[in-house]
Design a protein around this motif. Structure first.
Motif, PDB file in Angstrom:
ATOM      1  N   GLY A  50      -0.882  92.287 -69.572  1.00  0.00           N
ATOM      2  CA  GLY A  50      -0.395  91.006 -70.062  1.00  0.00           C
ATOM      3  C   GLY A  50       0.015  90.071 -68.946  1.00  0.00           C
ATOM      4  O   GLY A  50      -0.226  88.852 -69.014  1.00  0.00           O
ATOM      5  N   VAL A  51       0.621  90.610 -67.897  1.00  0.00           N
ATOM      6  CA  VAL A  51       1.079  89.778 -66.780  1.00  0.00           C
ATOM      7  C   VAL A  51      -0.097  89.125 -66.069  1.00  0.00           C
ATOM      8  O   VAL A  51      -0.022  87.959 -65.653  1.00  0.00           O
ATOM      9  N   ARG A  52      -1.201  89.851 -65.925  1.00  0.00           N
ATOM     10  CA  ARG A  52      -2.383  89.265 -65.267  1.00  0.00           C
ATOM     11  C   ARG A  52      -2.848  88.012 -65.992  1.00  0.00           C
ATOM     12  O   ARG A  52      -3.157  86.989 -65.370  1.00  0.00           O
ATOM     13  N   GLU A  53      -2.921  88.092 -67.312  1.00  0.00           N
ATOM     14  CA  GLU A  53      -3.367  86.943 -68.096  1.00  0.00           C
ATOM     15  C   GLU A  53      -2.416  85.755 -67.905  1.00  0.00           C
ATOM     16  O   GLU A  53      -2.852  84.609 -67.748  1.00  0.00           O
ATOM     17  N   GLU A  54      -1.116  86.022 -67.909  1.00  0.00           N
ATOM     18  CA  GLU A  54      -0.135  84.953 -67.744  1.00  0.00           C
ATOM     19  C   GLU A  54      -0.244  84.307 -66.361  1.00  0.00           C
ATOM     20  O   GLU A  54      -0.182  83.079 -66.232  1.00  0.00           O
ATOM     21  N   LEU A  55      -0.390  85.130 -65.332  1.00  0.00           N
ATOM     22  CA  LEU A  55      -0.492  84.597 -63.972  1.00  0.00           C
ATOM     23  C   LEU A  55      -1.742  83.738 -63.802  1.00  0.00           C
ATOM     24  O   LEU A  55      -1.698  82.681 -63.160  1.00  0.00           O
ATOM     25  N   ALA A  56      -2.863  84.189 -64.350  1.00  0.00           N
ATOM     26  CA  ALA A  56      -4.111  83.430 -64.230  1.00  0.00           C
ATOM     27  C   ALA A  56      -3.986  82.076 -64.916  1.00  0.00           C
ATOM     28  O   ALA A  56      -4.432  81.053 -64.378  1.00  0.00           O
ATOM     29  N   ARG A  57      -3.369  82.039 -66.107  1.00  0.00           N
ATOM     30  CA  ARG A  57      -3.183  80.773 -66.813  1.00  0.00           C
ATOM     31  C   ARG A  57      -2.258  79.843 -66.036  1.00  0.00           C
ATOM     32  O   ARG A  57      -2.527  78.644 -65.917  1.00  0.00           O
ATOM     33  N   GLN A 113      -1.702  74.902 -62.494  1.00  0.00           N
ATOM     34  CA  GLN A 113      -1.109  74.288 -61.303  1.00  0.00           C
ATOM     35  C   GLN A 113      -2.143  73.974 -60.227  1.00  0.00           C
ATOM     36  O   GLN A 113      -1.790  73.702 -59.086  1.00  0.00           O
ATOM     37  N   GLY A 114      -3.411  74.015 -60.589  1.00  0.00           N
ATOM     38  CA  GLY A 114      -4.465  73.663 -59.644  1.00  0.00           C
ATOM     39  C   GLY A 114      -5.041  74.817 -58.859  1.00  0.00           C
ATOM     40  O   GLY A 114      -5.912  74.617 -58.004  1.00  0.00           O
ATOM     41  N   ALA A 140      -7.396  87.634 -57.650  1.00  0.00           N
ATOM     42  CA  ALA A 140      -7.659  87.122 -56.308  1.00  0.00           C
ATOM     43  C   ALA A 140      -8.234  85.709 -56.403  1.00  0.00           C
ATOM     44  O   ALA A 140      -8.936  85.384 -57.358  1.00  0.00           O
ATOM     45  N   GLY A 141      -7.914  84.891 -55.417  1.00  0.00           N
ATOM     46  CA  GLY A 141      -8.414  83.519 -55.410  1.00  0.00           C
ATOM     47  C   GLY A 141      -7.528  82.643 -54.573  1.00  0.00           C
ATOM     48  O   GLY A 141      -7.184  82.994 -53.431  1.00  0.00           O
ATOM     49  N   THR A 142      -7.124  81.500 -55.118  1.00  0.00           N
ATOM     50  CA  THR A 142      -6.265  80.568 -54.393  1.00  0.00           C
ATOM     51  C   THR A 142      -5.140  80.073 -55.299  1.00  0.00           C
ATOM     52  O   THR A 142      -5.271  80.043 -56.523  1.00  0.00           O
ATOM     53  N   VAL A 143      -4.034  79.703 -54.660  1.00  0.00           N
ATOM     54  CA  VAL A 143      -2.932  79.047 -55.345  1.00  0.00           C
ATOM     55  C   VAL A 143      -2.592  77.786 -54.569  1.00  0.00           C
ATOM     56  O   VAL A 143      -2.953  77.640 -53.398  1.00  0.00           O
ATOM     57  N   THR A 144      -1.909  76.867 -55.216  1.00  0.00           N
ATOM     58  CA  THR A 144      -1.494  75.636 -54.548  1.00  0.00           C
ATOM     59  C   THR A 144      -0.047  75.761 -54.096  1.00  0.00           C
ATOM     60  O   THR A 144       0.766  76.427 -54.728  1.00  0.00           O
ATOM     61  N   ALA A 145       0.247  75.142 -52.964  1.00  0.00           N
ATOM     62  CA  ALA A 145       1.602  75.148 -52.421  1.00  0.00           C
ATOM     63  C   ALA A 145       1.862  73.796 -51.763  1.00  0.00           C
ATOM     64  O   ALA A 145       0.928  73.061 -51.414  1.00  0.00           O
ATOM     65  N   THR A 146       3.109  73.477 -51.591  1.00  0.00           N
ATOM     66  CA  THR A 146       3.494  72.224 -50.945  1.00  0.00           C
ATOM     67  C   THR A 146       3.731  72.474 -49.462  1.00  0.00           C
ATOM     68  O   THR A 146       4.487  73.377 -49.089  1.00  0.00           O
ATOM     69  N   ALA A 147       3.068  71.704 -48.624  1.00  0.00           N
ATOM     70  CA  ALA A 147       3.220  71.816 -47.179  1.00  0.00           C
ATOM     71  C   ALA A 147       3.558  70.446 -46.603  1.00  0.00           C
ATOM     72  O   ALA A 147       3.433  69.415 -47.274  1.00  0.00           O
ATOM     73  N   GLN A 148       3.979  70.454 -45.352  1.00  0.00           N
ATOM     74  CA  GLN A 148       4.331  69.202 -44.682  1.00  0.00           C
ATOM     75  C   GLN A 148       3.100  68.648 -43.982  1.00  0.00           C
ATOM     76  O   GLN A 148       2.510  69.303 -43.127  1.00  0.00           O
ATOM     77  N   GLY A 179       3.164  63.072 -40.453  1.00  0.00           N
ATOM     78  CA  GLY A 179       4.273  62.166 -40.690  1.00  0.00           C
ATOM     79  C   GLY A 179       5.384  62.764 -41.525  1.00  0.00           C
ATOM     80  O   GLY A 179       6.323  62.056 -41.912  1.00  0.00           O
ATOM     81  N   GLY A 180       5.291  64.059 -41.826  1.00  0.00           N
ATOM     82  CA  GLY A 180       6.339  64.720 -42.590  1.00  0.00           C
ATOM     83  C   GLY A 180       6.219  64.570 -44.087  1.00  0.00           C
ATOM     84  O   GLY A 180       7.073  65.060 -44.831  1.00  0.00           O
ATOM     85  N   ALA A 181       5.167  63.890 -44.555  1.00  0.00           N
ATOM     86  CA  ALA A 181       5.015  63.697 -46.002  1.00  0.00           C
ATOM     87  C   ALA A 181       4.528  64.996 -46.647  1.00  0.00           C
ATOM     88  O   ALA A 181       3.656  65.681 -46.101  1.00  0.00           O
ATOM     89  N   PRO A 182       5.070  65.358 -47.815  1.00  0.00           N
ATOM     90  CA  PRO A 182       4.610  66.580 -48.494  1.00  0.00           C
ATOM     91  C   PRO A 182       3.193  66.420 -49.016  1.00  0.00           C
ATOM     92  O   PRO A 182       2.775  65.337 -49.421  1.00  0.00           O
ATOM     93  N   MET A 183       2.446  67.505 -48.978  1.00  0.00           N
ATOM     94  CA  MET A 183       1.073  67.501 -49.461  1.00  0.00           C
ATOM     95  C   MET A 183       0.760  68.845 -50.101  1.00  0.00           C
ATOM     96  O   MET A 183       1.369  69.870 -49.790  1.00  0.00           O
ATOM     97  N   GLN A 184      -0.184  68.829 -51.043  1.00  0.00           N
ATOM     98  CA  GLN A 184      -0.603  70.046 -51.721  1.00  0.00           C
ATOM     99  C   GLN A 184      -1.744  70.711 -50.950  1.00  0.00           C
ATOM    100  O   GLN A 184      -2.706  70.059 -50.566  1.00  0.00           O
TER     101      GLN A 184
END
Length: 230
Positions: free
Chosen positions: A103-110, A115-116, A131-139, A142-147
């Motif tokens: 059940g957890v696998r299905e929830e994580l994939a959704r 979230q992209g 396995a694959g990719t996830v999105t995260a916020t990085a700097q 100029g210090g602006a946050p980016m995905q």
């Protein structure tokens, strides 16, 4: 003749002759692994482990262990850092029959898809994983946050009345030598479930090692029971 009726007639004939009916349930697929371990089966392998209560984390060469510590010295999370990769681990109460990871696998994939990110089920060293990719916020510049997109894997093991989840972020999420080192760390974890009844999916309690708790109290000025002025 409808197939359902013919099948019922065959079953009735077998029962009359004393032949037990075929089981109608599907057997759960079981993967044999060499860890993570339950406390009752932990190997005497000489590996030094950090005792966090419900989890004993291996202290492997080149590894750093980071803990999220709350105001009451409770641990909110434990993360193993190996090179540029991280392995965050959490352990939960589970039923004796297991099956939480399905059940957890299905929830994580959704969640990742919403979230992209993008995750798919694959066969890994601990059975089915994501396995694959996830999105995260990085700097960014100029210090602006980016995905940004990061390689990721989600590992899960159903143990005796516990469920262990591992989240791998960084190069180890894409396989190769980095993944093997992370897998070794995950494989060497020992889970201490305890005997207390707990609701399914409730996190098992993690605690600071005694020496670390004493050091933290001293740093906060509370070793003698009185707060230290800032």
């Amino acid at each position: 003749m409808p197939m359902g009726r013919r099948r019922n007639r065959i079953d009735r004939s077998l029962r009359e002759r004393g032949v037990p009916p075929e089981p109608q349930h599907r057997e759960r697929e079981v993967f044999e692994t060499e860890g993570p371990w339950d406390e009752a089966d932990a190997p005497d392998d000489g590996v030094e482990r950090v005792d966090l209560g419900a989890l004993r984390i291996p202290a492997l060469p080149g590894m750093e262990l980071r803990l999220e510590v709350g105001p009451q010295q409770q641990i909110g999370g434990a993360t193993v850092v190996l090179g540029e990769s991280t392995l965050s681990v959490a352990v939960f109460a589970a039923p004796r029959a297991g099956g939480v990871w399905d059940g957890v696998r299905e929830e994580l994939a959704r969640t990742a898809s919403g979230q992209g990110g993008s995750l798919k089920e694959v066969d890994g060293p601990f059975g089915r994983e994501l396995a694959g990719t996830v999105t995260a916020t990085a700097q960014g510049d100029g210090g602006a946050p980016m995905q940004v997109r990061l390689p990721a894997r989600f590992l899960g093991v159903d143990g005796p009345r516990w469920f262990l989840r591992g989240t791998v972020i960084g190069p180890a999420g894409a396989g190769g030598a980095a993944a093997r080192a992370i897998d070794d760390a995950f494989r060497s974890i020992v889970v201490v479930r305890g005997t207390e009844p707990m609701p399914v999916r409730d996190p098992l309690p993690l605690v600071l090692p005694a020496q670390a708790a004493q050091q933290l109290a001293a740093d906060d000025g509370t070793a003698d029971g009185e707060p230290r002025d800032a």
